[in-house]
Design a protein around this motif. Structure first.
Motif, PDB file in Angstrom:
ATOM      1  N   ILE A 156       0.829  -1.224   0.000  1.00 32.10           N
ATOM      2  CA  ILE A 156       0.000   0.000   0.000  1.00 32.10           C
ATOM      3  C   ILE A 156       0.861   1.272   0.000  1.00 32.10           C
ATOM      4  CG2 ILE A 156      -1.676   1.317   1.412  1.00 32.10           C
ATOM      5  CD1 ILE A 156      -3.145  -1.440   1.768  1.00 32.10           C
ATOM      6  N   PRO A 157       1.856   1.400   0.881  1.00 27.84           N
ATOM      7  CA  PRO A 157       2.703   2.609   0.759  1.00 27.84           C
ATOM      8  C   PRO A 157       3.478   2.667  -0.552  1.00 27.84           C
ATOM      9  CG  PRO A 157       3.456   1.211   2.575  1.00 27.84           C
ATOM     10  CD  PRO A 157       2.145   0.658   2.120  1.00 27.84           C
ATOM     11  N   ARG A 158       3.894   1.497  -1.068  1.00 30.31           N
ATOM     12  CA  ARG A 158       4.641   1.520  -2.334  1.00 30.31           C
ATOM     13  C   ARG A 158       3.792   2.060  -3.477  1.00 30.31           C
ATOM     14  NH1 ARG A 158       5.818  -3.378  -4.212  1.00 30.31           N
ATOM     15  NH2 ARG A 158       5.480  -4.609  -2.341  1.00 30.31           N
ATOM     16  N   GLU A 159       2.510   1.800  -3.418  1.00 27.26           N
ATOM     17  CA  GLU A 159       1.643   2.243  -4.512  1.00 27.26           C
ATOM     18  C   GLU A 159       0.990   3.605  -4.243  1.00 27.26           C
ATOM     19  OE1 GLU A 159      -0.874  -0.519  -6.482  1.00 27.26           O
ATOM     20  OE2 GLU A 159       0.564  -2.162  -6.306  1.00 27.26           O
ATOM     21  N   SER A 160       1.377   4.245  -3.152  1.00 26.04           N
ATOM     22  CA  SER A 160       0.773   5.543  -2.821  1.00 26.04           C
ATOM     23  C   SER A 160       1.712   6.687  -3.208  1.00 26.04           C
ATOM     24  CB  SER A 160       0.486   5.616  -1.325  1.00 26.04           C
ATOM     25  OG  SER A 160      -0.408   4.589  -0.960  1.00 26.04           O
ATOM     26  N   ASP A 161       1.167   7.892  -3.279  1.00 24.49           N
ATOM     27  CA  ASP A 161       2.017   9.051  -3.591  1.00 24.49           C
ATOM     28  C   ASP A 161       2.908   9.394  -2.400  1.00 24.49           C
ATOM     29  OD1 ASP A 161       0.971   9.974  -6.277  1.00 24.49           O
ATOM     30  OD2 ASP A 161      -0.875   9.815  -5.123  1.00 24.49           O
ATOM     31  N   GLY A 162       2.341   9.298  -1.224  1.00 27.33           N
ATOM     32  CA  GLY A 162       3.107   9.623  -0.025  1.00 27.33           C
ATOM     33  C   GLY A 162       2.755   8.652   1.081  1.00 27.33           C
ATOM     34  N   VAL A 163       3.520   8.694   2.152  1.00 23.45           N
ATOM     35  CA  VAL A 163       3.255   7.763   3.255  1.00 23.45           C
ATOM     36  C   VAL A 163       3.595   8.421   4.580  1.00 23.45           C
ATOM     37  CG1 VAL A 163       5.543   6.698   2.962  1.00 23.45           C
ATOM     38  CG2 VAL A 163       3.788   5.455   4.203  1.00 23.45           C
ATOM     39  N   LEU A 164       2.853   8.033   5.577  1.00 22.47           N
ATOM     40  CA  LEU A 164       3.200   8.414   6.940  1.00 22.47           C
ATOM     41  C   LEU A 164       3.244   7.094   7.708  1.00 22.47           C
ATOM     42  CD1 LEU A 164       3.756  10.792   8.770  1.00 22.47           C
ATOM     43  CD2 LEU A 164       1.336  10.899   9.295  1.00 22.47           C
ATOM     44  N   TYR A 165       4.438   6.674   8.082  1.00 25.98           N
ATOM     45  CA  TYR A 165       4.554   5.403   8.792  1.00 25.98           C
ATOM     46  C   TYR A 165       4.211   5.577  10.262  1.00 25.98           C
ATOM     47  CZ  TYR A 165       6.593   2.894   4.868  1.00 25.98           C
ATOM     48  OH  TYR A 165       6.777   2.281   3.661  1.00 25.98           O
ATOM     49  N   THR A 166       3.479   4.603  10.785  1.00 21.78           N
ATOM     50  CA  THR A 166       3.296   4.516  12.227  1.00 21.78           C
ATOM     51  C   THR A 166       4.482   3.709  12.738  1.00 21.78           C
ATOM     52  OG1 THR A 166       1.907   2.564  11.842  1.00 21.78           O
ATOM     53  CG2 THR A 166       0.783   4.654  12.176  1.00 21.78           C
ATOM     54  N   HIS A 167       5.013   4.073  13.883  1.00 18.41           N
ATOM     55  CA  HIS A 167       6.190   3.375  14.384  1.00 18.41           C
ATOM     56  C   HIS A 167       5.843   2.539  15.605  1.00 18.41           C
ATOM     57  CE1 HIS A 167       8.727   6.644  12.182  1.00 18.41           C
ATOM     58  NE2 HIS A 167       8.352   5.679  11.377  1.00 18.41           N
ATOM     59  N   ALA A 168       4.852   1.659  15.411  1.00 19.78           N
ATOM     60  CA  ALA A 168       4.413   0.810  16.518  1.00 19.78           C
ATOM     61  C   ALA A 168       5.369  -0.354  16.729  1.00 19.78           C
ATOM     62  CB  ALA A 168       3.003   0.287  16.246  1.00 19.78           C
ATOM     63  N   GLY A 169       6.189  -0.661  15.725  1.00 18.03           N
ATOM     64  CA  GLY A 169       6.991  -1.886  15.770  1.00 18.03           C
ATOM     65  C   GLY A 169       6.104  -3.048  15.361  1.00 18.03           C
ATOM     66  N   PRO A 170       6.691  -4.228  15.144  1.00 12.70           N
ATOM     67  CA  PRO A 170       5.899  -5.363  14.670  1.00 12.70           C
ATOM     68  C   PRO A 170       4.786  -5.709  15.653  1.00 12.70           C
ATOM     69  CG  PRO A 170       8.256  -5.899  14.679  1.00 12.70           C
ATOM     70  CD  PRO A 170       8.113  -4.566  15.340  1.00 12.70           C
ATOM     71  N   GLU A 171       3.621  -5.957  15.116  1.00 13.82           N
ATOM     72  CA  GLU A 171       2.488  -6.374  15.955  1.00 13.82           C
ATOM     73  C   GLU A 171       2.189  -7.833  15.598  1.00 13.82           C
ATOM     74  OE1 GLU A 171      -1.193  -3.814  17.218  1.00 13.82           O
ATOM     75  OE2 GLU A 171      -1.600  -4.709  15.261  1.00 13.82           O
ATOM     76  N   VAL A 172       2.329  -8.703  16.589  1.00 12.67           N
ATOM     77  CA  VAL A 172       2.165 -10.140  16.332  1.00 12.67           C
ATOM     78  C   VAL A 172       0.729 -10.593  16.600  1.00 12.67           C
ATOM     79  CG1 VAL A 172       2.996 -12.460  16.934  1.00 12.67           C
ATOM     80  CG2 VAL A 172       4.597 -10.526  16.876  1.00 12.67           C
ATOM     81  N   GLY A 173       0.156 -10.098  17.688  1.00  9.87           N
ATOM     82  CA  GLY A 173      -1.232 -10.450  17.990  1.00  9.87           C
ATOM     83  C   GLY A 173      -2.113 -10.078  16.801  1.00  9.87           C
ATOM     84  N   VAL A 174      -3.057 -10.950  16.479  1.00 10.84           N
ATOM     85  CA  VAL A 174      -3.902 -10.684  15.309  1.00 10.84           C
ATOM     86  C   VAL A 174      -4.755  -9.429  15.516  1.00 10.84           C
ATOM     87  CG1 VAL A 174      -5.926 -11.573  14.073  1.00 10.84           C
ATOM     88  CG2 VAL A 174      -3.885 -12.988  14.288  1.00 10.84           C
TER      89      VAL A 174
END
Ligand code: F6R
Length: 369
Positions: free
Chosen positions: A137-155
């Motif tokens: 999704i970010p690769r196909e977008s014009d811009g991106v704002l990343y959230t920096h939550a770190g990996p989330e394992v719980g579903v």
């Protein structure tokens, strides 16, 4: 890896102050100026936007619903929010002046991806809010704002939801700054309050023990209802979704103002109803209306579980359980109000013996339409 916790979800809930802080890091200067580096949308483009459309699924959709209240209030740009799977099938009206915001934790949800491709075909600019670096999704977008939550394992999404809220607020406040609207008092105050959210979330986590006890006492309930108003309504929706997916229990959220238009007929003796009470700051009319709702349902036998800001004594007489959260500006309240609901759903699911990291029938990222 679980850091001493039995489940990733428990660890991820506790990590939220850090996740929120990391998402703010480097983006808010001391003087309140915001820098969103990977946004890749020039200020002149942002000034030309006449409409915002937010597309997302599930929990990310709830973040979008909250963003609408904030963006419309701060930026005075009309903002629609739609479930991604519905969006492109109804011939939506989009153009070059429309900014589409795709919110996706994984960056791989097929429904959201297809909706964003559709939006780009219609010449709209697309901004992704995403937690996974380099995902589709970010690769196909014009811009991106990343959230920096770190990996989330719980579903079930927890820390990524809080960070999505932060990202949405940052976008709204940045747009307001760029467009020179209300710049000054209100925007600066909010930015200052947003910067303090990690401590506020930490405070909530230190006071959630009674929520765990309450959840365990409700393990046999058949249904839990959730009520909210304004930004508290999507928070109620998120509380209901968490309960469904983790505790496999029927749960439903209503806008409290809709109660009298039908749902009040559901209220019966002992029915647990969670009510998210709006903060008193700036929205006291709504606050008072919800207090009357609590009285109404309690008079009909509901077991009221009330989430309200600390020191709000007006709700105490009608609360079977009162869960206090720090007083923060109304629009930011979802960041603190959601946390007890996550703990509630998680603990109730554990009391039923469910695996909260891997709820049945669910996958962490949904790569089919
Ligand atoms: C709920 C949950 C799902 C996701 C939804 C969207 O806890 O995790 O409802 O929020 O599948 O996923 P993303 O954000 O990865 O697009």
């Amino acid at each position: 890896e679980k850091g001493g916790y039995e489940y990733f979800m428990l660890k991820e809930i506790v990590e939220q102050p850090r996740a929120v802080a990391d998402t703010l890091l480097g983006r808010v200067a001391v003087d309140g100026t915001l820098t969103l580096d990977e946004m890749r949308l020039a200020p002149h483009e942002l000034r030309e936007i006449s409409k915002i459309v937010i597309i997302a699924c599930g929990t990310s959709y709830h973040a979008g619903l909250i963003a609408k209240y904030a963006i419309e209030h701060w930026c005075r740009i009309p903002c629609e929010v739609e479930v991604a799977s519905e969006f492109r099938y109804r011939d939506p009206i989009l153009d070059r002046q429309t900014l589409v915001i795709a919110i996706s934790q994984s960056g791989e949800s097929m429904d959201t991806l297809m909706a964003l491709r559709y939006a780009r075909e219609q010449q709209s600019r697309v901004l992704a809010i995403c937690n996974v670096n380099g995902s589709t999704i970010p690769r196909e977008s014009d811009g991106v704002l990343y959230t920096h939550a770190g990996p989330e394992v719980g579903v079930a999404a927890t820390k990524t939801f809080l960070t999505q809220l932060v990202a949405c607020y940052l976008v709204g406040l940045y747009l307001a700054q760029v467009r020179g609207l209300k710049f000054g008092d209100e925007i600066n105050t909010i930015i200052g309050q947003l910067a303090r959210m990690p401590e506020q979330v930490d405070k909530v986590l230190q006071t959630v023990e009674p929520v765990r006890e309450l959840a365990r006492s409700l393990a046999d309930a058949k249904t839990v209802l959730f009520l909210g108003r304004h930004v508290g309504y999507p928070v109620a929706m998120e509380g209901a979704l968490k309960l469904k997916e983790l505790a496999y229990m029927h749960a439903e959220a209503f806008a409290a103002g809709e109660l009298k238009h039908g749902p009040i007929a559901l209220i019966e003796d002992g029915l647990p109803v969670v009510v998210v009470v709006p903060s008193r700051e700036g929205r006291s009319v709504l606050h008072d209306k919800i207090v009357s709702n609590i009285q109404e349902i309690r008079a009909r036998g509901a077991r009221t579980i009330v989430i309200a800001e600390e020191g709000d004594d007006s709700v105490r007489p009608y609360s079977d359980t009162l869960i206090e959260i720090p007083a923060v500006p109304t629009l930011l309240q979802p960041i603190v109000a959601t946390v007890p609901l996550q703990v509630f759903a998680c603990e109730l699911a554990l009391a039923k013996g469910n695996d909260v990291d891997q709820p049945r029938n669910l996958a962490k990222s949904v790569t089919v339409e």
